[in-house]
Design a protein around this motif. Structure first.
Motif, mmCIF file in Angstrom:
data_model
loop_
_atom_site.group_PDB
_atom_site.id
_atom_site.type_symbol
_atom_site.label_atom_id
_atom_site.label_comp_id
_atom_site.label_asym_id
_atom_site.label_seq_id
_atom_site.Cartn_x
_atom_site.Cartn_y
_atom_site.Cartn_z
ATOM 1 N N MET A 106 0.833 -1.203 0.000
ATOM 2 C CA MET A 106 0.000 0.000 0.000
ATOM 3 C C MET A 106 0.866 1.252 0.000
ATOM 4 O O MET A 106 0.563 2.245 -0.681
ATOM 5 C CB MET A 106 -0.941 -0.007 1.210
ATOM 6 C CG MET A 106 -1.890 1.173 1.256
ATOM 7 S SD MET A 106 -3.008 1.262 -0.179
ATOM 8 C CE MET A 106 -4.078 -0.152 0.161
ATOM 9 N N TRP A 107 1.964 1.225 0.731
ATOM 10 C CA TRP A 107 2.875 2.359 0.766
ATOM 11 C C TRP A 107 3.484 2.600 -0.615
ATOM 12 O O TRP A 107 3.608 3.747 -1.053
ATOM 13 C CB TRP A 107 3.966 2.120 1.803
ATOM 14 C CG TRP A 107 4.905 3.270 1.980
ATOM 15 C CD1 TRP A 107 4.708 4.397 2.728
ATOM 16 C CD2 TRP A 107 6.197 3.407 1.380
ATOM 17 N NE1 TRP A 107 5.805 5.222 2.633
ATOM 18 C CE2 TRP A 107 6.730 4.646 1.816
ATOM 19 C CE3 TRP A 107 6.957 2.596 0.531
ATOM 20 C CZ2 TRP A 107 7.991 5.084 1.420
ATOM 21 C CZ3 TRP A 107 8.213 3.035 0.133
ATOM 22 C CH2 TRP A 107 8.716 4.272 0.576
ATOM 23 N N LEU A 108 3.817 1.527 -1.323
ATOM 24 C CA LEU A 108 4.374 1.654 -2.668
ATOM 25 C C LEU A 108 3.361 2.262 -3.641
ATOM 26 O O LEU A 108 3.744 2.926 -4.611
ATOM 27 C CB LEU A 108 4.824 0.285 -3.196
ATOM 28 C CG LEU A 108 6.075 -0.331 -2.548
ATOM 29 C CD1 LEU A 108 6.327 -1.711 -3.141
ATOM 30 C CD2 LEU A 108 7.293 0.563 -2.763
ATOM 31 N N LEU A 109 2.082 2.058 -3.373
ATOM 32 C CA LEU A 109 1.040 2.557 -4.266
ATOM 33 C C LEU A 109 0.691 4.016 -4.029
ATOM 34 O O LEU A 109 -0.143 4.572 -4.751
ATOM 35 C CB LEU A 109 -0.228 1.709 -4.105
ATOM 36 C CG LEU A 109 -0.219 0.316 -4.720
ATOM 37 C CD1 LEU A 109 -1.492 -0.425 -4.347
ATOM 38 C CD2 LEU A 109 -0.073 0.379 -6.236
ATOM 39 N N ARG A 110 1.320 4.655 -3.045
ATOM 40 C CA ARG A 110 0.899 6.006 -2.673
ATOM 41 C C ARG A 110 0.955 7.008 -3.836
ATOM 42 O O ARG A 110 0.099 7.901 -3.885
ATOM 43 C CB ARG A 110 1.698 6.501 -1.465
ATOM 44 C CG ARG A 110 3.161 6.792 -1.706
ATOM 45 C CD ARG A 110 3.912 6.975 -0.373
ATOM 46 N NE ARG A 110 5.272 7.456 -0.578
ATOM 47 C CZ ARG A 110 6.275 6.699 -1.014
ATOM 48 N NH1 ARG A 110 6.055 5.413 -1.266
ATOM 49 N NH2 ARG A 110 7.482 7.203 -1.189
ATOM 50 N N PRO A 111 1.908 6.905 -4.806
ATOM 51 C CA PRO A 111 1.868 7.873 -5.917
ATOM 52 C C PRO A 111 0.609 7.748 -6.779
ATOM 53 O O PRO A 111 0.276 8.668 -7.526
ATOM 54 C CB PRO A 111 3.124 7.521 -6.733
ATOM 55 C CG PRO A 111 4.034 6.823 -5.766
ATOM 56 C CD PRO A 111 3.103 6.053 -4.878
ATOM 57 N N LEU A 112 -0.078 6.618 -6.681
ATOM 58 C CA LEU A 112 -1.273 6.410 -7.494
ATOM 59 C C LEU A 112 -2.550 6.888 -6.814
ATOM 60 O O LEU A 112 -3.618 6.864 -7.420
ATOM 61 C CB LEU A 112 -1.414 4.918 -7.852
ATOM 62 C CG LEU A 112 -0.269 4.309 -8.673
ATOM 63 C CD1 LEU A 112 -0.525 2.825 -8.897
ATOM 64 C CD2 LEU A 112 -0.116 5.031 -10.000
ATOM 65 N N GLY A 118 -8.067 10.587 -6.378
ATOM 66 C CA GLY A 118 -8.147 12.019 -6.129
ATOM 67 C C GLY A 118 -7.653 12.402 -4.754
ATOM 68 O O GLY A 118 -8.014 13.454 -4.225
ATOM 69 N N MET A 119 -6.806 11.553 -4.149
ATOM 70 C CA MET A 119 -6.298 11.814 -2.807
ATOM 71 C C MET A 119 -4.820 12.180 -2.862
ATOM 72 O O MET A 119 -4.083 11.702 -3.727
ATOM 73 C CB MET A 119 -6.428 10.567 -1.923
ATOM 74 C CG MET A 119 -7.817 10.054 -1.694
ATOM 75 S SD MET A 119 -7.720 8.556 -0.663
ATOM 76 C CE MET A 119 -9.433 8.070 -0.622
ATOM 77 N N THR A 126 -2.607 7.902 6.885
ATOM 78 C CA THR A 126 -3.797 7.806 7.731
ATOM 79 C C THR A 126 -4.424 6.421 7.629
ATOM 80 O O THR A 126 -5.329 6.100 8.400
ATOM 81 C CB THR A 126 -4.846 8.861 7.333
ATOM 82 O OG1 THR A 126 -5.400 8.531 6.047
ATOM 83 C CG2 THR A 126 -4.229 10.244 7.273
ATOM 84 N N MET A 127 -3.954 5.625 6.667
ATOM 85 C CA MET A 127 -4.504 4.288 6.452
ATOM 86 C C MET A 127 -3.681 3.195 7.134
ATOM 87 O O MET A 127 -4.189 2.116 7.413
ATOM 88 C CB MET A 127 -4.583 4.003 4.946
ATOM 89 C CG MET A 127 -5.429 5.002 4.181
ATOM 90 S SD MET A 127 -5.124 4.976 2.394
ATOM 91 C CE MET A 127 -5.657 3.328 1.981
ATOM 92 N N LEU A 128 -2.404 3.494 7.366
ATOM 93 C CA LEU A 128 -1.508 2.500 7.954
ATOM 94 C C LEU A 128 -1.567 2.567 9.477
ATOM 95 O O LEU A 128 -1.793 3.635 10.041
ATOM 96 C CB LEU A 128 -0.076 2.747 7.472
ATOM 97 C CG LEU A 128 0.123 2.732 5.956
ATOM 98 C CD1 LEU A 128 1.583 3.042 5.610
ATOM 99 C CD2 LEU A 128 -0.304 1.405 5.350
ATOM 100 N N PRO A 129 -1.379 1.452 10.187
ATOM 101 C CA PRO A 129 -1.130 0.111 9.661
ATOM 102 C C PRO A 129 -2.418 -0.563 9.194
ATOM 103 O O PRO A 129 -3.460 -0.443 9.837
ATOM 104 C CB PRO A 129 -0.522 -0.623 10.851
ATOM 105 C CG PRO A 129 -1.149 0.035 12.045
ATOM 106 C CD PRO A 129 -1.327 1.476 11.667
#
Length: 221
Positions: A106-112, A118-119, A126-129
């Motif tokens: 999920m951290w790797l996907l953050r640029p997407l 639209g975030m 705010t989503m982790l863990p």
């Protein structure tokens, strides 16, 4: 969780599988709506405005349909949309693959996050863990998100007895505002508030949403 935000009392329960909440054998939207009812009974609260966001919109709709006498109004905010008619086929899994329900992917996907949802990419923090949300995400993907399609007869939107405030952003790729707009005519008494941008969190429209909420509560006491 209970809290006070300005002039409103807020009750924000964790849905099944989120933030350490229990997971009963029946995790259906109907069972989750019954849990809301039991919570209100335990707090001796007779009526509430029910707000549902994203997958939680399915639960909010089910509550308003099942318990209109306990519902003053229904607020759908970046919510899952009902179907215009019973689908002949639908996806039985609507959510991220299990592989992505882990912190590092999920951290790797953050640029997407911005192009897909639209975030801001910083929203990921705010989503982790995800360990505190993984089971809830899986329940949503397998049960809640396909629920309005697979159990279409349980969502007779035309029979809603309470007013609705429906808020959506056109650039939200998680909750398609076009799908919601197509079914607005199914809602007997709905106020529609669309935005051109803002994404799933409708960033930048806080004041307009606050005003719409206040007007909705004032007009539907």
């Amino acid at each position: 969780m209970r809290g006070q935000a300005g002039k409103y009392r807020i009750i924000a329960p964790s849905r099944f599988g989120y933030l350490g909440s229990t997971i009963p054998d029946d995790s259906s939207p109907s069972a989750q709506a019954r849990a809301y009812l039991e919570l209100l009974d335990s707090l001796s609260i007779e009526q509430v405005y029910v707000l549902g966001t994203s997958a939680g919109g399915t639960i909010a709709i089910r509550f308003a349909l099942a318990y209109p006498e306990r519902t003053k109004g229904l607020v759908l905010y970046s919510s899952a949309s009902p179907w215009p008619e019973e689908p002949k086929k639908y996806s039985k899994h609507e959510g991220p693959p299990a592989f992505f329900c882990k912190d590092y992917p999920m951290w790797l996907l953050r640029p997407l996050l911005r192009p897909l949802m639209g975030m801001s990419k910083d929203t990921v923090y705010t989503m982790l863990p995800l360990g505190k949300r993984k089971q809830g995400m899986q329940i949503d993907a397998k049960i809640v998100n396909p629920g309005m399609a697979g159990n279409f007869a349980e969502y007779p939107i035309e029979e809603l007895q309470v007013p609705s405030l429906i808020i959506a952003a056109k650039d939200d790729n998680l909750a398609d505002s076009r799908s919601m707009e197509q079914v607005l005519s199914r809602f007997p008494n709905a106020t529609w508030l669309p935005f051109e941008d803002g994404g799933h969190l409708m960033v930048g429209h806080e004041k307009e949403i606050e005003n719409a909420r206040d007007n909705f509560v004032r007009d539907n006491p």
